[in-house]
Write a protein that holds these residues in place. Structure first.
Motif, PDB file in Angstrom:
ATOM      1  N   HIS A 163      -7.504  12.990   1.063  1.00  0.00           N
ATOM      2  CA  HIS A 163      -6.292  12.242   1.411  1.00  0.00           C
ATOM      3  C   HIS A 163      -6.645  10.809   1.822  1.00  0.00           C
ATOM      4  O   HIS A 163      -6.001   9.840   1.382  1.00  0.00           O
ATOM      5  CB  HIS A 163      -5.561  12.962   2.552  1.00  0.00           C
ATOM      6  CG  HIS A 163      -4.331  12.252   3.016  1.00  0.00           C
ATOM      7  ND1 HIS A 163      -4.358  11.286   4.017  1.00  0.00           N
ATOM      8  CD2 HIS A 163      -3.035  12.349   2.625  1.00  0.00           C
ATOM      9  CE1 HIS A 163      -3.137  10.829   4.212  1.00  0.00           C
ATOM     10  NE2 HIS A 163      -2.303  11.463   3.388  1.00  0.00           N
ATOM     11  N   THR A 164      -7.706  10.664   2.624  1.00  0.00           N
ATOM     12  CA  THR A 164      -8.125   9.336   3.083  1.00  0.00           C
ATOM     13  C   THR A 164      -8.601   8.469   1.927  1.00  0.00           C
ATOM     14  O   THR A 164      -8.281   7.275   1.844  1.00  0.00           O
ATOM     15  CB  THR A 164      -9.256   9.473   4.129  1.00  0.00           C
ATOM     16  OG1 THR A 164      -8.797  10.280   5.221  1.00  0.00           O
ATOM     17  CG2 THR A 164      -9.694   8.112   4.644  1.00  0.00           C
TER      18      THR A 164
ATOM     19  N   ILE B 151      -7.127   4.845   0.797  1.00  0.00           N
ATOM     20  CA  ILE B 151      -7.944   3.626   0.736  1.00  0.00           C
ATOM     21  C   ILE B 151      -7.893   2.989  -0.652  1.00  0.00           C
ATOM     22  O   ILE B 151      -7.863   1.766  -0.793  1.00  0.00           O
ATOM     23  CB  ILE B 151      -9.401   3.944   1.128  1.00  0.00           C
ATOM     24  CG1 ILE B 151      -9.486   4.321   2.617  1.00  0.00           C
ATOM     25  CG2 ILE B 151     -10.330   2.755   0.834  1.00  0.00           C
ATOM     26  CD1 ILE B 151     -10.841   4.849   3.049  1.00  0.00           C
ATOM     27  N   GLU B 152      -7.858   3.822  -1.669  1.00  0.00           N
ATOM     28  CA  GLU B 152      -7.848   3.327  -3.054  1.00  0.00           C
ATOM     29  C   GLU B 152      -6.451   2.894  -3.504  1.00  0.00           C
ATOM     30  O   GLU B 152      -6.258   2.515  -4.659  1.00  0.00           O
ATOM     31  CB  GLU B 152      -8.378   4.423  -3.985  1.00  0.00           C
ATOM     32  CG  GLU B 152      -9.846   4.754  -3.755  1.00  0.00           C
ATOM     33  CD  GLU B 152     -10.260   6.059  -4.419  1.00  0.00           C
ATOM     34  OE1 GLU B 152      -9.472   6.573  -5.250  1.00  0.00           O
ATOM     35  OE2 GLU B 152     -11.354   6.560  -4.096  1.00  0.00           O
ATOM     36  N   ASN B 153      -5.483   2.978  -2.586  1.00  0.00           N
ATOM     37  CA  ASN B 153      -4.105   2.564  -2.885  1.00  0.00           C
ATOM     38  C   ASN B 153      -3.505   3.377  -4.031  1.00  0.00           C
ATOM     39  O   ASN B 153      -2.748   2.868  -4.853  1.00  0.00           O
ATOM     40  CB  ASN B 153      -4.044   1.068  -3.211  1.00  0.00           C
ATOM     41  CG  ASN B 153      -2.653   0.490  -3.056  1.00  0.00           C
ATOM     42  OD1 ASN B 153      -1.861   0.982  -2.247  1.00  0.00           O
ATOM     43  ND2 ASN B 153      -2.343  -0.532  -3.827  1.00  0.00           N
TER      44      ASN B 153
ATOM     45  N   MET C 152       0.844  -1.190   0.000  1.00  0.00           N
ATOM     46  CA  MET C 152       0.000   0.000   0.000  1.00  0.00           C
ATOM     47  C   MET C 152       0.883   1.245   0.000  1.00  0.00           C
ATOM     48  O   MET C 152       1.862   1.326   0.734  1.00  0.00           O
ATOM     49  CB  MET C 152      -0.900   0.007   1.240  1.00  0.00           C
ATOM     50  CG  MET C 152      -1.842   1.206   1.292  1.00  0.00           C
ATOM     51  SD  MET C 152      -2.946   1.135   2.730  1.00  0.00           S
ATOM     52  CE  MET C 152      -3.996  -0.232   2.241  1.00  0.00           C
ATOM     53  N   LYS C 153       0.463   2.243  -0.827  1.00  0.00           N
ATOM     54  CA  LYS C 153       1.268   3.436  -0.947  1.00  0.00           C
ATOM     55  C   LYS C 153       0.868   4.419   0.153  1.00  0.00           C
ATOM     56  O   LYS C 153      -0.297   4.769   0.279  1.00  0.00           O
ATOM     57  CB  LYS C 153       1.084   4.043  -2.338  1.00  0.00           C
ATOM     58  CG  LYS C 153       1.502   3.092  -3.453  1.00  0.00           C
ATOM     59  CD  LYS C 153       1.167   3.695  -4.791  1.00  0.00           C
ATOM     60  CE  LYS C 153       1.619   2.770  -5.917  1.00  0.00           C
ATOM     61  NZ  LYS C 153       0.894   1.515  -5.943  1.00  0.00           N
ATOM     62  N   THR C 154       1.817   4.884   0.948  1.00  0.00           N
ATOM     63  CA  THR C 154       1.545   5.827   2.017  1.00  0.00           C
ATOM     64  C   THR C 154       2.484   7.013   1.905  1.00  0.00           C
ATOM     65  O   THR C 154       3.462   6.982   1.162  1.00  0.00           O
ATOM     66  CB  THR C 154       1.719   5.160   3.394  1.00  0.00           C
ATOM     67  OG1 THR C 154       3.064   4.697   3.505  1.00  0.00           O
ATOM     68  CG2 THR C 154       0.754   3.989   3.557  1.00  0.00           C
ATOM     69  N   SER C 155       2.204   8.060   2.675  1.00  0.00           N
ATOM     70  CA  SER C 155       3.073   9.227   2.687  1.00  0.00           C
ATOM     71  C   SER C 155       3.628   9.416   4.083  1.00  0.00           C
ATOM     72  O   SER C 155       2.982   9.097   5.075  1.00  0.00           O
ATOM     73  CB  SER C 155       2.278  10.467   2.262  1.00  0.00           C
ATOM     74  OG  SER C 155       1.182  10.661   3.126  1.00  0.00           O
TER      75      SER C 155
END
Length: 416
Positions: free
Chosen positions: A81-82, A86-88, A1-4
């Protein structure tokens, strides 16, 4: 999953654009030290801006409304942002801004999919089909204006109820070209095109779920006009004093003996007439409507009409027959029917039906052969054209009765 790693939202006033002691308010989005700014289309007197709270410090109703708006913007940006998380999706300031402004793929509108269809389908669909989509677009825009007081709607906002409302609206509103409301099958055609547009949006991943899946199209079946053998003969032998009536009759008769549609007859050229393997003349062409290849043996009556117009006095810009515009030919066909006392609405559609029913099927030509001659891609399409006339039913039943009688005689002989 892509996060910041980092994400922040910061409101500020642009002091470089102060006018009359008022400065515009901006929102700054920062993700991993990359940032982007959004103009909020609001301004505030510089003296009332709290640089620490990033809100107005005034107690006026206008200031309270502004602070409430800024709180909502902050909440909406957090939601964007959320959603991306969630949508990756890859989270960037640009992606959050696009989602907030409704400019990303998740916020495509009905007019967006209509415009996409317009620009991508000209090489796939025929001009007549695209023209019908343009008409559906006009009804949709009229519906949005009258019912929702808007010029567009997000695809995500289209529900099953939207289709029901559009259906009911079309039944009550006047036609674009005429004062009376649309008929049921015309309404179903517009809804069918809307369903196809929504399916395209799903395929493009502009829409997660198709709201029209459970919406059923309910076409009404109706009897299609066609000429009986006696009416066809009456039309063939009729002597018209008016040249346009003679030409119109000839074109109609030609279609009755070839099954070609108006556009196919209009496009017919010398290169389309070829010698078949049987040494006789055939029509080799592709249907304008669906590009299906058709090969039609030229019956004598159709050949006579072709030969009638292959003289030097006729010149139709390389076309084989003198075809009027569709509007004019329908008017002339109505006049021809009136002159002969034929109480039927004649058109090239009824000519194709006459070919399918009176000329071929009623004379024992198998429906599979008729389907090929008409250029249908599915046999079920031909079955909507096909009629078995009473005399054909009677003849078939006579054959059955004779067969049953013979079987009965054979049984009696064995018993003796």
């Amino acid at each position: 999953m892509k996060t910041s790693r980092t994400f922040s939202i910061h409101f500020w006033i642009n002091s470089a654009k102060i006018k009359k002691n008022k400065a515009p308010i901006y929102a700054r989005i920062t993700v991993n030290k990359e940032r982007i700014e959004i103009s909020l289309k609001r301004d505030i007197e510089v003296t009332y801006w709290d640089t620490r709270a990033k809100r107005s410090n005034s107690r006026t109703p206008q200031a309270k409304a502004l602070n409430k708006y800024l709180d909502q913007v902050y909440s909406d940006l957090l939601d964007c942002h959320t959603q991306l998380h969630i949508e990756n999706k890859i989270i960037t300031p640009k992606a959050i801004k696009a989602r907030f402004l409704g400019e990303d793929q998740q916020q495509k509108s009905l007019l967006d999919i209509i415009d996409y269809h317009k620009t991508t389908m000209p090489d796939t669909l025929k001009w007549g089909t695209l023209k019908n989509y343009d008409t559906t677009e006009k009804y949709l825009k009229r519906f949005l204006g009258d019912r929702y007081k808007t010029t567009d709607i997000y695809l995500q906002e289209i529900t099953y109820g939207f289709l029901i409302d559009f259906d009911q609206y079309l039944r009550k509103t006047s036609s674009i070209n005429r004062s009376q409301p649309l008929k049921n099958n015309g309404i179903m055609k517009h809804l069918e095109r809307l369903k196809k547009l929504l399916k395209l949006a799903v395929n493009l991943e502009w829409l997660e779920k198709d709201p029209s899946t459970r919406f059923s199209l309910k076409f009404q079946k109706y009897d299609r006009e066609f000429l009986s053998s006696s009416e066809l003969h009456e039309l063939e032998v009729a002597d018209f004093s008016n040249d346009r009536h003679r030409k119109t009759r000839d074109l109609f008769i030609f279609s009755c003996y070839t099954g070609l549609s108006y556009s196919d007859v209009k496009a017919l050229k010398e290169k389309n007439i070829v010698r078949g393997i049987d040494g006789k003349y055939w029509i080799h062409t592709h249907r304008i409507k669906n590009d299906q290849p058709v090969k039609i043996p030229l019956l004598e009556k159709a050949m006579v009409i072709l030969e009638r117009y292959q003289t030097e006095e006729f010149n139709y810009e390389n076309n084989l027959l003198p075809v009027f515009s569709n509007q004019k030919i329908n008017i002339y066909l109505k006049e021809v029917a009136s002159l002969l006392g034929i109480n039927k609405k004649l058109s090239f559609h009824s000519a194709r039906h006459t070919f399918a029913t009176t000329v071929t099927l009623s004379n024992g030509v198998p429906i599979e052969t008729v389907s090929k001659l008409l250029g249908h891609s599915k046999l079920s399409t031909t079955q909507t054209y096909a009629r078995v006339m009473e005399q054909k039913i009677s003849a078939d039943m006579d054959k059955l009765q004779n067969s049953l009688n013979l079987d009965s005689i054979k049984i009696k002989r064995k018993q003796l």
